[in-house]
Design a protein around this motif. Structure first.
Motif, PDB file in Angstrom:
ATOM      1  N   ASP A  56       6.830  31.415 154.820  1.00  0.00           N
ATOM      2  CA  ASP A  56       6.827  31.867 153.442  1.00  0.00           C
ATOM      3  C   ASP A  56       8.246  31.784 152.755  1.00  0.00           C
ATOM      4  OD1 ASP A  56       5.646  35.197 153.566  1.00  0.00           O
ATOM      5  OD2 ASP A  56       7.608  34.233 154.254  1.00  0.00           O
ATOM      6  N   SER A  57       9.265  31.373 153.537  1.00  0.00           N
ATOM      7  CA  SER A  57      10.466  31.136 153.003  1.00  0.00           C
ATOM      8  C   SER A  57      10.880  29.780 152.976  1.00  0.00           C
ATOM      9  CB  SER A  57      11.473  32.231 153.670  1.00  0.00           C
ATOM     10  OG  SER A  57      11.633  31.764 154.913  1.00  0.00           O
ATOM     11  N   HIS A  58      12.049  29.408 151.977  1.00  0.00           N
ATOM     12  CA  HIS A  58      12.460  28.127 152.449  1.00  0.00           C
ATOM     13  C   HIS A  58      13.080  27.652 153.422  1.00  0.00           C
ATOM     14  CE1 HIS A  58      11.505  26.460 148.202  1.00  0.00           C
ATOM     15  NE2 HIS A  58      11.329  27.525 147.745  1.00  0.00           N
ATOM     16  N   ILE A  63      17.832  24.737 150.305  1.00  0.00           N
ATOM     17  CA  ILE A  63      18.608  25.547 149.259  1.00  0.00           C
ATOM     18  C   ILE A  63      20.043  24.994 148.966  1.00  0.00           C
ATOM     19  CG2 ILE A  63      19.522  27.828 148.811  1.00  0.00           C
ATOM     20  CD1 ILE A  63      17.303  28.989 150.397  1.00  0.00           C
ATOM     21  N   ALA A  64      20.173  24.619 147.674  1.00  0.00           N
ATOM     22  CA  ALA A  64      21.442  24.122 147.196  1.00  0.00           C
ATOM     23  C   ALA A  64      22.589  25.035 147.437  1.00  0.00           C
ATOM     24  CB  ALA A  64      21.216  23.795 145.690  1.00  0.00           C
ATOM     25  N   PRO A  97      25.971  27.289 146.857  1.00  0.00           N
ATOM     26  CA  PRO A  97      26.114  28.134 145.547  1.00  0.00           C
ATOM     27  C   PRO A  97      27.347  27.426 144.727  1.00  0.00           C
ATOM     28  CG  PRO A  97      26.283  29.474 147.760  1.00  0.00           C
ATOM     29  CD  PRO A  97      25.873  28.035 148.058  1.00  0.00           C
ATOM     30  N   ASN A  98      27.201  27.554 143.720  1.00  0.00           N
ATOM     31  CA  ASN A  98      28.152  26.827 142.563  1.00  0.00           C
ATOM     32  C   ASN A  98      28.872  28.448 141.796  1.00  0.00           C
ATOM     33  OD1 ASN A  98      29.967  25.595 140.771  1.00  0.00           O
ATOM     34  ND2 ASN A  98      28.093  25.073 139.673  1.00  0.00           N
ATOM     35  N   THR A  99      29.772  28.875 142.431  1.00  0.00           N
ATOM     36  CA  THR A  99      30.268  30.134 141.766  1.00  0.00           C
ATOM     37  C   THR A  99      31.760  30.194 141.075  1.00  0.00           C
ATOM     38  OG1 THR A  99      30.865  30.772 143.828  1.00  0.00           O
ATOM     39  CG2 THR A  99      28.568  31.392 143.258  1.00  0.00           C
ATOM     40  N   ILE A 111      32.199  31.563 137.896  1.00  0.00           N
ATOM     41  CA  ILE A 111      31.883  33.102 137.720  1.00  0.00           C
ATOM     42  C   ILE A 111      33.147  33.555 137.958  1.00  0.00           C
ATOM     43  CG2 ILE A 111      30.555  34.989 138.605  1.00  0.00           C
ATOM     44  CD1 ILE A 111      28.403  32.950 139.287  1.00  0.00           C
ATOM     45  N   TRP A 112      33.792  33.390 139.421  1.00  0.00           N
ATOM     46  CA  TRP A 112      35.067  34.105 139.729  1.00  0.00           C
ATOM     47  C   TRP A 112      36.173  34.043 138.735  1.00  0.00           C
ATOM     48  CZ3 TRP A 112      34.324  37.947 142.438  1.00  0.00           C
ATOM     49  CH2 TRP A 112      33.409  37.905 143.425  1.00  0.00           C
ATOM     50  N   PHE A 170      35.621  35.946 135.830  1.00  0.00           N
ATOM     51  CA  PHE A 170      35.938  37.451 136.173  1.00  0.00           C
ATOM     52  C   PHE A 170      37.456  37.750 136.248  1.00  0.00           C
ATOM     53  CE2 PHE A 170      37.521  39.890 140.118  1.00  0.00           C
ATOM     54  CZ  PHE A 170      37.169  40.857 139.978  1.00  0.00           C
ATOM     55  N   PHE A 208      29.128  34.781 130.817  1.00  0.00           N
ATOM     56  CA  PHE A 208      27.946  35.553 131.531  1.00  0.00           C
ATOM     57  C   PHE A 208      26.651  35.558 130.903  1.00  0.00           C
ATOM     58  CE2 PHE A 208      31.027  38.512 134.083  1.00  0.00           C
ATOM     59  CZ  PHE A 208      31.518  37.496 134.788  1.00  0.00           C
ATOM     60  N   MET A 209      26.486  35.434 129.582  1.00  0.00           N
ATOM     61  CA  MET A 209      25.303  35.704 128.999  1.00  0.00           C
ATOM     62  C   MET A 209      24.814  34.271 128.660  1.00  0.00           C
ATOM     63  SD  MET A 209      25.563  38.981 126.828  1.00  0.00           S
ATOM     64  CE  MET A 209      23.842  39.476 126.367  1.00  0.00           C
ATOM     65  N   GLU A 219      23.784  27.597 124.726  1.00  0.00           N
ATOM     66  CA  GLU A 219      22.353  27.691 124.284  1.00  0.00           C
ATOM     67  C   GLU A 219      22.573  26.438 123.120  1.00  0.00           C
ATOM     68  OE1 GLU A 219      19.966  29.026 125.421  1.00  0.00           O
ATOM     69  OE2 GLU A 219      20.634  30.706 126.803  1.00  0.00           O
ATOM     70  N   VAL A 259      29.621  40.747 137.516  1.00  0.00           N
ATOM     71  CA  VAL A 259      29.857  39.735 138.478  1.00  0.00           C
ATOM     72  C   VAL A 259      28.779  39.262 139.233  1.00  0.00           C
ATOM     73  CG1 VAL A 259      31.423  38.418 140.132  1.00  0.00           C
ATOM     74  CG2 VAL A 259      32.212  39.290 137.992  1.00  0.00           C
ATOM     75  N   GLU A 318      22.525  33.184 139.443  1.00  0.00           N
ATOM     76  CA  GLU A 318      22.800  32.081 139.939  1.00  0.00           C
ATOM     77  C   GLU A 318      22.152  31.454 141.267  1.00  0.00           C
ATOM     78  OE1 GLU A 318      25.070  28.696 142.005  1.00  0.00           O
ATOM     79  OE2 GLU A 318      24.663  30.822 142.637  1.00  0.00           O
ATOM     80  N   ARG A 362      18.706  28.667 142.222  1.00  0.00           N
ATOM     81  CA  ARG A 362      18.608  27.998 143.627  1.00  0.00           C
ATOM     82  C   ARG A 362      17.541  28.251 144.459  1.00  0.00           C
ATOM     83  NH1 ARG A 362      22.330  29.034 146.923  1.00  0.00           N
ATOM     84  NH2 ARG A 362      23.413  30.905 145.763  1.00  0.00           N
ATOM     85  N   LEU A 369      20.718  39.496 131.135  1.00  0.00           N
ATOM     86  CA  LEU A 369      21.090  39.308 130.061  1.00  0.00           C
ATOM     87  C   LEU A 369      21.253  40.908 129.626  1.00  0.00           C
ATOM     88  CD1 LEU A 369      18.914  36.821 128.025  1.00  0.00           C
ATOM     89  CD2 LEU A 369      21.407  36.676 128.235  1.00  0.00           C
ATOM     90  N   HIS A 404      24.629  42.362 131.168  1.00  0.00           N
ATOM     91  CA  HIS A 404      25.650  41.936 130.786  1.00  0.00           C
ATOM     92  C   HIS A 404      26.083  42.714 129.209  1.00  0.00           C
ATOM     93  CE1 HIS A 404      26.315  39.519 133.879  1.00  0.00           C
ATOM     94  NE2 HIS A 404      25.306  38.550 133.376  1.00  0.00           N
TER      95      HIS A 404
END
Lengths: 111, 256
Positions: free
Chosen positions: A8-10, A15-16, A18-20, A23-24, A27, A69-70, A75, B116, B123, B127, B237, B240
């Motif tokens: 039951d887990s991938h 799993i791709a 992470p693209n972070t 984000i940093w 920050f 972040f939001m 949008e 963060v 994120e 995935r 949301l 943040h």
């Protein structure tokens, strides 16, 4: 038991990665602006100019939190304006009532 | 323009209905119902916080300001509004030292960091990485709880007051603050502190509760079975937004 977990887990390969990076980056921008605010707290005498700098830096920070972040930057235009137009009216309220406060001050202290 | 619009409206029939973005059957904002309603809730919540901060601005300007140019050293007095770096200058474990705004800087960092880890959870949700979602939600809960603990210390110190206290109008020495009396300045200063940081703290507390619930649901595989982690996104949301409000509280209460 190990089999059960596998069911039951991938599969990790699915799993791709992470693209972070963004984000940093956001920050460090937020931390940098906060640090800059503290530089102004200690190096500058209180006054209208310092307050104006604080307010501008706060708006910068708010922009990065809301846009990145939001995710508001990504949008539709309609949603962005739906949020921004009512908020901008609050600036008017703030300016109007602070002016009112200064007037009450003058009236109370007879200046 | 009006004529051509009327013509198109006329041309729409049961077989060939209008199909513009606002004619129904699609999402003009390309956002799900839940996310859209979260945005509108946050907008209304922003009105509440803006009302609080606007009230702070009005009341502060209504009071006299401390005159730094007079050459006198700052001391607490009910005659003028206090200078924030003189009120908030203590740090847990470092009793009696003058550390202006150091603790509130730490609290700000904790909250930015929790933001963060929250984006990292969202994120990971995109995935469908259940383990990463769990990990980052747990970090966010930890930072959120640390922030609440720091605020509890800040309140305790504010209510308890300094060793010296301040001589009040009736000649007695008063330490700390409550809703009716305070040693730092005009009564309303403490009232606004309690209401604004308290209302923000309540939001952080609600956020931590939502995160704990989302962590349990993630662990149980609820979102995995659902096929998406949109709930984590919606809670993100909210989280943040709470960070955003702190940015403004920090500027208008502690810096200005």
């Amino acid at each position: 038991m190990a089999n059960h977990v596998g069911l039951d887990s991938h599969n990790p390969a699915e799993i791709a990665k992470p693209n972070t990076g963004w984000i940093w980056k956001t920050f460090f921008v937020l931390v940098g602006i906060t640090a800059l605010e503290f530089v102004f707290v200690f190096l500058m005498d209180p006054g209208t100019l310092r307050n104006a700098i604080f307010i501008i830096l706060t708006i910068f920070k708010a922009f990065f939190i809301v846009a990145e972040f939001m995710h508001l930057k990504h949008e539709t235009k309609g949603l962005i304006w739906t949020i921004l137009i009512p908020m901008s009216l609050l600036v008017w309220l703030l300016v109007a009532l602070i002016t009112e406060g200064s007037y009450i001050n003058e009236a109370v202290f007879n200046r | 323009m009006a004529i051509s619009q009327a013509a198109t409206q006329h041309a729409a029939t049961l077989d060939t209905p209008r199909s513009g973005p606002w004619d129904g059957g699609n999402e003009p904002f390309k956002a799900s119902y839940g996310k859209l309603m979260m945005w509108f809730f946050l907008l209304s919540d922003a009105f509440t916080f803006a009302a609080f901060l606007t009230t702070y601005g009005l009341i502060r300007h209504r009071h006299a300001a401390f005159d730094a140019a007079s050459g006198k050293a700052f001391e607490f007095s009910t005659a003028y509004w206090p200078v924030p770096d003189k009120v908030f200058n203590s740090f847990p474990g470092l009793h009696g030292m003058d550390l202006p705004l150091a603790f509130v800087a730490l609290m700000t960092m904790i909250l930015i960091f929790s933001s963060v880890t929250m984006v990292l959870a969202v994120e990971a949700g995109h995935r469908m990485d259940k383990n990463d979602v769990q990990k980052w939600l747990l970090w966010t809960i930890l930072f959120g709880a640390t922030f609440l603990g720091s605020q509890a210390w800040e309140w305790t110190h504010f209510i308890g007051g300094t060793d010296e206290g301040t001589r009040m109008a009736d000649g007695t020495i008063f330490h700390g603050a409550n809703l009716a009396m305070n040693q730092y300045g005009p009564v309303l200063f403490a009232d606004l502190f309690f209401f604004i940081t308290g209302f923000h703290g309540t939001h952080v507390f609600s956020g931590v509760c939502l995160l704990v619930w989302a962590f349990i649901a993630t662990t149980n595989g609820t979102f995995e079975k659902r096929g998406h982690y949109e709930m984590v996104e919606k809670i993100g949301l909210y989280w943040h937004f709470v960070d955003l409000v702190w940015v403004f509280v920090f500027t208008f209460f502690y810096l200005v």
